[in-house]
Design a protein around this motif. Structure first.
Motif, PDB file in Angstrom:
ATOM      1  N   UNK A  36       0.863  -1.149  -0.090  1.00 25.63           N
ATOM      2  CA  UNK A  36       0.090   0.065  -0.021  1.00 25.63           C
ATOM      3  C   UNK A  36       0.858   1.230   0.007  1.00 25.63           C
ATOM      4  N   UNK A  37       1.951   1.317   0.824  1.00 26.20           N
ATOM      5  CA  UNK A  37       2.904   2.312   0.917  1.00 26.20           C
ATOM      6  C   UNK A  37       3.388   2.569  -0.606  1.00 26.20           C
ATOM      7  N   UNK A  38       4.102   1.687  -1.426  1.00 26.16           N
ATOM      8  CA  UNK A  38       4.498   1.644  -2.542  1.00 26.16           C
ATOM      9  C   UNK A  38       3.478   2.274  -3.570  1.00 26.16           C
ATOM     10  N   UNK A  39       2.161   1.655  -3.520  1.00 28.53           N
ATOM     11  CA  UNK A  39       1.320   2.408  -4.383  1.00 28.53           C
ATOM     12  C   UNK A  39       1.093   3.722  -4.183  1.00 28.53           C
ATOM     13  N   UNK A 108      -3.744   7.890 -14.164  1.00 29.33           N
ATOM     14  CA  UNK A 108      -5.154   8.451 -13.611  1.00 29.33           C
ATOM     15  C   UNK A 108      -5.363   7.197 -12.711  1.00 29.33           C
ATOM     16  N   UNK A 109      -6.457   7.560 -11.890  1.00 33.46           N
ATOM     17  CA  UNK A 109      -7.012   6.704 -10.959  1.00 33.46           C
ATOM     18  C   UNK A 109      -7.680   5.426 -11.694  1.00 33.46           C
ATOM     19  N   UNK A 110      -8.450   5.874 -12.873  1.00 38.69           N
ATOM     20  CA  UNK A 110      -8.966   4.610 -13.431  1.00 38.69           C
ATOM     21  C   UNK A 110      -8.003   3.645 -14.218  1.00 38.69           C
ATOM     22  N   UNK A 111      -6.665   4.129 -14.802  1.00 36.95           N
ATOM     23  CA  UNK A 111      -5.563   2.991 -15.446  1.00 36.95           C
ATOM     24  C   UNK A 111      -5.071   2.489 -14.234  1.00 36.95           C
ATOM     25  N   UNK A 112      -4.748   3.176 -13.033  1.00 39.47           N
ATOM     26  CA  UNK A 112      -4.249   2.438 -11.902  1.00 39.47           C
ATOM     27  C   UNK A 112      -5.370   1.622 -10.938  1.00 39.47           C
ATOM     28  N   UNK A 113      -6.455   1.737 -11.402  1.00 42.87           N
ATOM     29  CA  UNK A 113      -7.577   0.612 -10.761  1.00 42.87           C
ATOM     30  C   UNK A 113      -7.709  -0.538 -11.754  1.00 42.87           C
ATOM     31  N   UNK A 114      -7.338  -0.209 -12.961  1.00 42.93           N
ATOM     32  CA  UNK A 114      -7.471  -1.485 -14.170  1.00 42.93           C
ATOM     33  C   UNK A 114      -6.068  -2.272 -13.741  1.00 42.93           C
ATOM     34  N   UNK A 115      -4.858  -1.679 -13.393  1.00 46.72           N
ATOM     35  CA  UNK A 115      -3.757  -2.601 -13.261  1.00 46.72           C
ATOM     36  C   UNK A 115      -3.839  -3.397 -11.802  1.00 46.72           C
ATOM     37  N   UNK A 116      -4.502  -2.764 -10.698  1.00 42.67           N
ATOM     38  CA  UNK A 116      -4.675  -3.169  -9.570  1.00 42.67           C
ATOM     39  C   UNK A 116      -5.640  -4.501  -9.719  1.00 42.67           C
ATOM     40  N   UNK A 117      -6.662  -4.140 -10.365  1.00 42.01           N
ATOM     41  CA  UNK A 117      -7.611  -5.352 -10.496  1.00 42.01           C
ATOM     42  C   UNK A 117      -7.042  -6.377 -11.275  1.00 42.01           C
ATOM     43  N   UNK A 118      -6.133  -6.259 -12.024  1.00 44.18           N
ATOM     44  CA  UNK A 118      -5.389  -7.330 -12.717  1.00 44.18           C
ATOM     45  C   UNK A 118      -4.900  -8.264 -11.653  1.00 44.18           C
ATOM     46  N   UNK A 119      -4.033  -7.572 -11.039  1.00 41.63           N
ATOM     47  CA  UNK A 119      -3.292  -8.324  -9.895  1.00 41.63           C
ATOM     48  C   UNK A 119      -4.177  -8.848  -9.045  1.00 41.63           C
ATOM     49  N   UNK A 120      -5.514  -8.298  -8.505  1.00 43.32           N
ATOM     50  CA  UNK A 120      -6.360  -8.733  -7.341  1.00 43.32           C
ATOM     51  C   UNK A 120      -7.274  -9.635  -7.764  1.00 43.32           C
ATOM     52  N   UNK A 121      -7.417  -9.861  -9.369  1.00 43.01           N
ATOM     53  CA  UNK A 121      -8.323 -10.668 -10.008  1.00 43.01           C
ATOM     54  C   UNK A 121      -9.980 -10.182  -9.555  1.00 43.01           C
ATOM     55  N   UNK A 122      -9.816  -9.049  -9.571  1.00 40.42           N
ATOM     56  CA  UNK A 122     -11.431  -8.388  -9.402  1.00 40.42           C
ATOM     57  C   UNK A 122     -12.081  -7.834 -10.701  1.00 40.42           C
ATOM     58  N   UNK A 123     -11.569  -8.012 -11.677  1.00 36.43           N
ATOM     59  CA  UNK A 123     -12.359  -7.474 -13.005  1.00 36.43           C
ATOM     60  C   UNK A 123     -13.727  -8.397 -13.319  1.00 36.43           C
ATOM     61  N   UNK A 124     -14.540  -7.438 -13.750  1.00 39.66           N
ATOM     62  CA  UNK A 124     -15.718  -7.970 -14.179  1.00 39.66           C
ATOM     63  C   UNK A 124     -15.369  -8.514 -15.812  1.00 39.66           C
TER      64      UNK A 124
END
Length: 145
Positions: A36-39, A108-124
């Motif tokens: 979280x700190x790295x993010x 931006x926050x949207x692109x950051x969220x895309x990358x995070x969702x890839x790692x976390x496996x939370x994409x619809x």
């Protein structure tokens, strides 16, 4: 070719961070504090906003039979933005201004969220025909014009 190292920097930083995060997320199903700190360090103020987008499950990966894919992210304003992770692009105004024009953010926050969702496996996930994917992209372009 002179601009290519600058274009590659966000990709390299993001890919390195995400590759470090992936095993920890798979093991514990959440982000450890050090990640979280790295993010926060890499993504700046958009890190928490991106995590909020991921928590709201507002990211959809749209795929077509030809192998093409785009991400659609439902923003906090209720607007849907198109993100192309392969070339680090988002259709939102913040990306155009802060990332492209001022160069004071990597993403931006949207692109950051895309990358995070890839790692976390939370994409619809949504599968559409090639024509439907083209229509999605074309309609998005028309709405922005």
């Amino acid at each position: 070719a002179a601009g290519s190292p600058a274009v590659m920097l966000p990709a390299m930083v993001v890919e390195e961070l995400l590759s470090e995060m992936a095993p920890a997320v798979r093991e514990s199903a959440h982000l450890p504090d050090e990640h979280l700190l790295l993010l926060k360090f890499v993504f700046g103020s958009s890190a928490l906003q991106a995590l909020d987008v991921v928590d709201r499950q507002s990211i959809t990966l749209i795929s077509s039979p030809s192998g093409r894919h785009v991400y659609q992210v439902l923003g906090s304003s209720g607007k849907t933005y198109t993100c192309l992770a392969s070339c680090h692009y988002c259709s939102c105004p913040a990306f155009a201004f802060s990332v492209l024009r001022k160069s004071d953010s990597l993403l931006c926050k949207h692109l950051s969220a895309v990358y995070l969702s890839q790692v976390m496996g939370t994409c619809q996930q949504l599968s559409v025909s090639d024509k439907q994917l083209t229509d999605i992209l074309f309609m998005k372009k028309k709405q922005e014009a």
